[in-house]
Enzyme design. Structure first.
Site, short mmCIF file in Angstrom:
data_model
loop_
_atom_site.label_atom_id
_atom_site.label_comp_id
_atom_site.label_asym_id
_atom_site.label_seq_id
_atom_site.Cartn_x
_atom_site.Cartn_y
_atom_site.Cartn_z
N ILE B 31 -9.88 -10.55 6.06
CA ILE B 31 -10.40 -11.49 5.07
C ILE B 31 -9.48 -11.65 3.88
O ILE B 31 -9.74 -12.45 2.99
CB ILE B 31 -11.79 -11.07 4.56
CG1 ILE B 31 -11.78 -9.61 4.12
CG2 ILE B 31 -12.86 -11.32 5.58
CD1 ILE B 31 -13.06 -9.18 3.44
N GLY B 32 -8.41 -10.93 3.85
CA GLY B 32 -7.55 -11.13 2.69
C GLY B 32 -6.26 -10.36 2.78
O GLY B 32 -6.05 -9.53 3.67
N GLU B 33 -5.43 -10.65 1.85
CA GLU B 33 -4.13 -10.02 1.76
C GLU B 33 -4.02 -9.50 0.35
O GLU B 33 -3.93 -10.27 -0.60
CB GLU B 33 -3.07 -11.09 2.03
CG GLU B 33 -1.67 -10.57 2.20
CD GLU B 33 -1.39 -10.12 3.63
OE1 GLU B 33 -1.86 -10.81 4.55
OE2 GLU B 33 -0.72 -9.10 3.80
N GLY B 34 -4.09 -8.19 0.20
CA GLY B 34 -4.04 -7.63 -1.15
C GLY B 34 -2.62 -7.52 -1.66
O GLY B 34 -1.68 -7.99 -1.01
N THR B 35 -2.49 -6.91 -2.81
CA THR B 35 -1.16 -6.77 -3.39
C THR B 35 -0.28 -5.95 -2.47
O THR B 35 0.90 -6.17 -2.36
CB THR B 35 -1.25 -6.06 -4.74
OG1 THR B 35 -2.31 -6.64 -5.47
CG2 THR B 35 0.02 -6.22 -5.51
N GLY B 37 -1.44 -4.75 0.91
CA GLY B 37 -1.98 -4.49 2.23
C GLY B 37 -3.04 -5.50 2.63
O GLY B 37 -3.49 -6.29 1.81
N GLN B 38 -3.39 -5.45 3.89
CA GLN B 38 -4.41 -6.39 4.35
C GLN B 38 -5.80 -5.89 4.00
O GLN B 38 -6.02 -4.70 3.83
CB GLN B 38 -4.34 -6.57 5.87
CG GLN B 38 -3.05 -7.14 6.37
CD GLN B 38 -2.12 -6.06 6.85
OE1 GLN B 38 -2.39 -4.86 6.70
NE2 GLN B 38 -1.01 -6.47 7.43
N LYS B 54 -9.50 -2.01 2.74
CA LYS B 54 -8.19 -2.45 2.27
C LYS B 54 -7.15 -1.44 2.70
O LYS B 54 -7.21 -0.27 2.33
CB LYS B 54 -8.22 -2.57 0.75
CG LYS B 54 -6.91 -3.00 0.14
CD LYS B 54 -7.14 -3.35 -1.32
CE LYS B 54 -5.83 -3.53 -2.03
NZ LYS B 54 -6.02 -3.86 -3.44
N ASP B 164 -4.17 -9.24 -13.34
CA ASP B 164 -4.03 -10.17 -12.22
C ASP B 164 -5.33 -10.95 -12.02
O ASP B 164 -5.80 -11.09 -10.91
CB ASP B 164 -3.65 -9.39 -10.96
CG ASP B 164 -3.11 -10.30 -9.86
OD1 ASP B 164 -2.76 -11.45 -10.17
OD2 ASP B 164 -3.05 -9.86 -8.70
#
Lengths: 298, 555
Positions: B31-35, B37-38, B54, B164
């Site tokens: 569901i996402g791409e963090g700073t 990691g996925q 995460k 951020d």
């Protein structure tokens, strides 16, 4: 009693580093302010919002003395006594501070590393977690957690300077780092008595005793006090000892604080007892004997 | 005191003092791409509870556990608030785990993966706002805004700077709760001592720039939103953004509480350091800010001319504050708050705490109860973006085959100059946005320090297009404010939305007259390269296009 204590203290305070680096004196950067209830400035109106010592994992993880003075069962099987267990911890505490001096990290990093080290051995055995590897890894991890990273390869370099027979390499440190993180349950924030100290000393008007108190606090890390008592209580105990030594009357001030003087006195006694018991440096042979017990096959 | 039996408490939480294995969870989807990691949606097998996992990327073999992760964990373990995402636990995958490239770790634990387990949130704000037909009510905006400010205030009180803040880091669940997430760039700061912000962390200055671009992105994104919604959820985010942003601008990373904080003076010292870099690499961003908030001078920021860097960055021409003009469709209270949040002088800027007391939140319509908000199907920026990216990529490919980089592209109209800074700073997925842009630029070259690609179509002279970005009323060609500034990937949900083809303006391409870049157009009547390409290339962003029409961005 006073005289005796002073004699005990004198050499210790000198041998144990007061400040491991040039950039930090007693007023150094200790950013996590414990929030003792006595200090109205620290407890500002935002208190209910603020994460402070009282809401921290450090506070929640404080242990009873009986919980700390337990030899892990695996080590016990190998014949390690409680005295030896404590001795190894003292020895490694000194080791961490020497290494810290080599790496030129702040006292705060050293203190955090020692706290990690001591905390680990309330949960893990020295048989599984070799203190000789855990100690430098604690310093490495603490340097990251306290924002003054020392590269792992530099840590190794400095270890070899003070400890020629160091058998581990970079990979071992990094692997141990992961294990430590797990053992610490990823709780990395540690509060220390240093910050509270300077505020308290100013309040009591004994800023001239900063050096002495600072040294006492440094030495307190050779015990497990930081795992048992809130940091500001340790700071108070050190102030108490210093004031008795220097014959300053702080009775009224302590009364105003509304802290449990019994606890303060207990901590003070523990510190004094410690000085009494370890007046002489621990002979290397005894350390080696204890460490070799760990590596022996059952 | 310590007698509170903490031992038992901890034992209950985690009996073995170790972490559980990630096998306790079943990954459902990314569901996402963090700073670093996925992020996956996952189900805890035992309880059936849905969580977000995460993954902490462990690619630095020499420095072990990443310090960014240490920071985030430290901070998250410290923060417990209903408007801050809760870190539930940390799990590891012990055995050799195959990663994407099919490499397998050799069984060493430190080469395995580590996951942070968070509560699952249904949406992120960008994803939610980007839903076709989505429209927030004023009460809803205020409700989100208030939660955002509360969370931010809590962070600030606890000496944490998020650094951020942007739509995709604001998570919203179906109970209407908003939570700040992704503390990967966050830092603790000490209220009375700044020793931890010294040269030791010099590399972070580069971060500031990255951050800066992010914020810029976010800023423009918000501009878009400001125009789309009649009463600015966007302004809310614009505000919070600016609070963060100004600390970048005015106070570096110290303190976006703004405010007359005792260490302002110290902060300014850092400012001068980081400022050079910002100045060097992105004067355009600064200009953008100044265009909106007015150029810094003694009148609005006493003492500013005395600052060491002032001569370097003072605007080349006097700039008027245009806030009220740009956001004139906002109601009085919103505008007032916005203005106070966008104050350049840090000592006059409103804090998150005071902002919560602003009239805006105490006038009709009042912020609604989160629980009363409608529930939506889950929406995350990552997913919508991914779909769109694929689509765009496809189009780009087709287009690039058609157009073989005609030489005249080297002389392009001055587009929002922000654009070119991004490709290097944010090496996103490789899909160029400008049809004419050499693919190299978007490549994974991480040159924060490199001024900008030389030559090439994306070398736009700065400053040619002031204000076009956010003034819906200027530049008859209207609203294509978003086209330029967003490169691929990181782009706003609306990137390209105003571009010819979809928009009512461009008349399907040819006549675009560079309209995608707003006011710049008149100067560059022959805005050829985009003109011809645009119909084909930019068109597909139907969602964006729809939205523009729907909300009458032209007013």
């Amino acid at each position: 009693m006073n005289l005796q204590v002073m004699q005990l203290l004198k050499p210790k305070a000198d041998t144990f580093d007061v400040s491991t680096s040039d950039d930090e004196g007693p007023q150094g950067d200790l950013k996590y302010l414990p929030c003792p209830p006595l200090n109205s400035e620290a407890c500002n109106c935002e208190r209910e919002m603020a994460a402070n010592f009282w809401t921290s994992s450090h506070f929640k993880q404080l242990l009873e003395p009986e919980e700390v003075d337990v030899v892990p069962s695996l080590d016990k099987e190998k014949g390690l006594t409680l005295e030896e267990f404590k001795m190894i911890k003292i020895h490694m505490t000194n080791y961490i501070s020497r290494l810290g001096q080599q790496c030129k990290v702040r006292q705060r990093v050293v203190a955090t590393a020692i706290t990690y080290f001591r905390r680990v051995y309330t949960r893990k055995s020295m048989t599984e977690y070799d203190p000789l590897l855990v100690a430098p890894t604690c310093l490495y991890l603490a340097s990251k957690a306290e924002e003054s990273t020392v590269q792992a390869r530099h840590v190794i370099f400095y270890i070899k300077k003070i400890h020629k027979k160091f058998v581990y390499d970079l990979k071992d440190i990094l692997e141990m780092e992961m294990k430590l993180l797990e053992a610490l349950n990823y709780y990395l924030v540690v509060y220390h008595p240093y910050r509270a100290l300077s505020q308290l000393l100013q309040d009591v008007g004994m800023a001239d005793l900063t050096f002495l108190c600072w040294s006492l606090i440094n030495d307190s890390y050779k015990m497990d006090l930081i795992l048992i008592y809130p940091p500001y209580m340790i700071a108070l105990a050190c102030i108490y000892i210093a004031s008795v030594l220097k014959e300053k009357d702080t009775t009224a001030w302590f009364e105003e604080l509304h802290v449990d003087m019994n606890v303060v006195k207990n901590i003070s006694m523990e510190i004094l007892d410690f000085y009494d018991a370890y007046r002489q440096p621990i002979p290397d042979e005894r350390i080696n004997a204890a460490l070799s017990k760990l590596s022996s096959k059952p | 005191m310590a007698a509170a039996a903490p031992g038992q408490l901890n034992l209950d939480e985690s009996p073995s003092w170790g972490s559980r294995s990630v096998d306790c969870f079943e990954k459902l989807e990314q569901i996402g791409e963090g700073t670093y990691g996925q992020v996956y949606m996952a189900k805890e097998i035992r309880t059936g509870e849905i969580v977000a996992l995460k993954k902490i990327r462990m690619d630095n073999e020499r420095e072990g556990f990443p310090i960014t992760a240490i920071r985030e964990i430290k901070i998250l373990k410290k923060l417990h608030h209903e408007n801050v995402i809760q870190l539930k636990e940390i799990v590891t995958s012990p055995g050799p785990e195959k990663d994407e490239q099919g490499r397998s770790a050799d069984g060493n634990k430190y080469k395995g993966s580590i996951y942070m387990v968070f509560e699952y949130m249904d949406h992120d704000l960008t994803g939610l706002a980007d839903r076709p037909g989505m429209r927030f009510s004023v009460a809803q905006i205020k409700c989100y805004m208030r939660q955002l400010l509360t969370g931010l205030h809590y962070c600030h009180v606890n000496q944490v700077l998020h650094r951020d803040i942007k739509g995709s880091n604001l998570l919203i669940d179906n109970e209407g709760n908003l939570k700040l997430a992704d503390f990967g760039l966050a830092r603790s700061f000490s209220g009375d001592h700044n020793a931890n912000l010294t040269n030791r962390v010099i590399t972070l200055w580069y971060r500031v720039i990255m951050l800066w671009t992010d914020l810029q992105n976010c800023y423009l994104e918000l501009q878009n939103m400001a125009q789309l919604s009649t009463c600015g959820l966007s302004d809310a985010f614009l505000q919070s953004f600016c609070m963060e942003n100004q600390f970048c601008l005015g106070k570096t990373r110290m303190n976006m509480m703004g405010l007359s904080h005792p260490f302002d003076a110290l902060a300014l010292r850092f400012f001068s350091q980081s400022f050079d870099m910002i100045l060097l690499h992105m004067p355009e961003q600064l200009n953008k800010i100044f265009e909106l908030c007015g150029g810094p001078d003694e009148a609005i920021w006493p003492g500013v001319t005395k600052m060491p860097w002032y001569t370097n960055f003072k605007p080349t021409r006097p700039m008027k504050k245009r806030l009220r003009e740009v956001f004139k469709h906002f109601d009085r209270h919103a505008l007032e708050l916005l203005e106070r949040m966008l104050t350049l002088d840090p000592s006059q800027r409103i804090s998150a705490k005071d902002a919560l007391d602003a009239e805006y939140f105490w006038n009709d319509p009042l912020p609604c109860d989160p629980k009363s908000l409608p529930k939506y199907e889950s929406s995350h920026e990552f997913q919508t973006k991914k779909k769109r990216q694929q689509q765009r990529q496809h189009e780009e490919m087709a287009k690039r085959q058609k157009l073989q980089h005609p030489p005249q592209h080297a002389r392009l109209p001055p587009i929002q100059p922000t654009g070119q800074a991004h490709p290097q700073l944010r090496p996103g997925p490789n899909q160029p946005i400008h049809n004419s842009q050499p693919p190299v630029v978007a490549g994974p070259s991480h040159h924060y320090g490199k001024p900008r690609p030389s030559g090439g179509p994306n070398r736009y002279p700065p400053g040619g297009n002031p204000s076009g970005g956010y003034n819906p009323n200027r530049g008859g060609q209207g609203g294509g404010y978003s086209g330029g500034p967003y490169p691929q990937g990181r782009g706003p949900p609306y990137a390209a939305s105003g571009m010819p083809g979809a928009g009512p303006r461009g008349g399907g391409g040819g006549g675009g007259s560079g309209g995608g870049y707003g006011v710049g157009a008149p100067n560059y009547p022959q805005a050829g390269p985009y003109g011809s390409g645009s119909g084909a290339g930019r068109g597909p962003n139907m969602i964006g296009g729809n939205r523009n029409q729907q909300y009458g961005w032209q007013q």
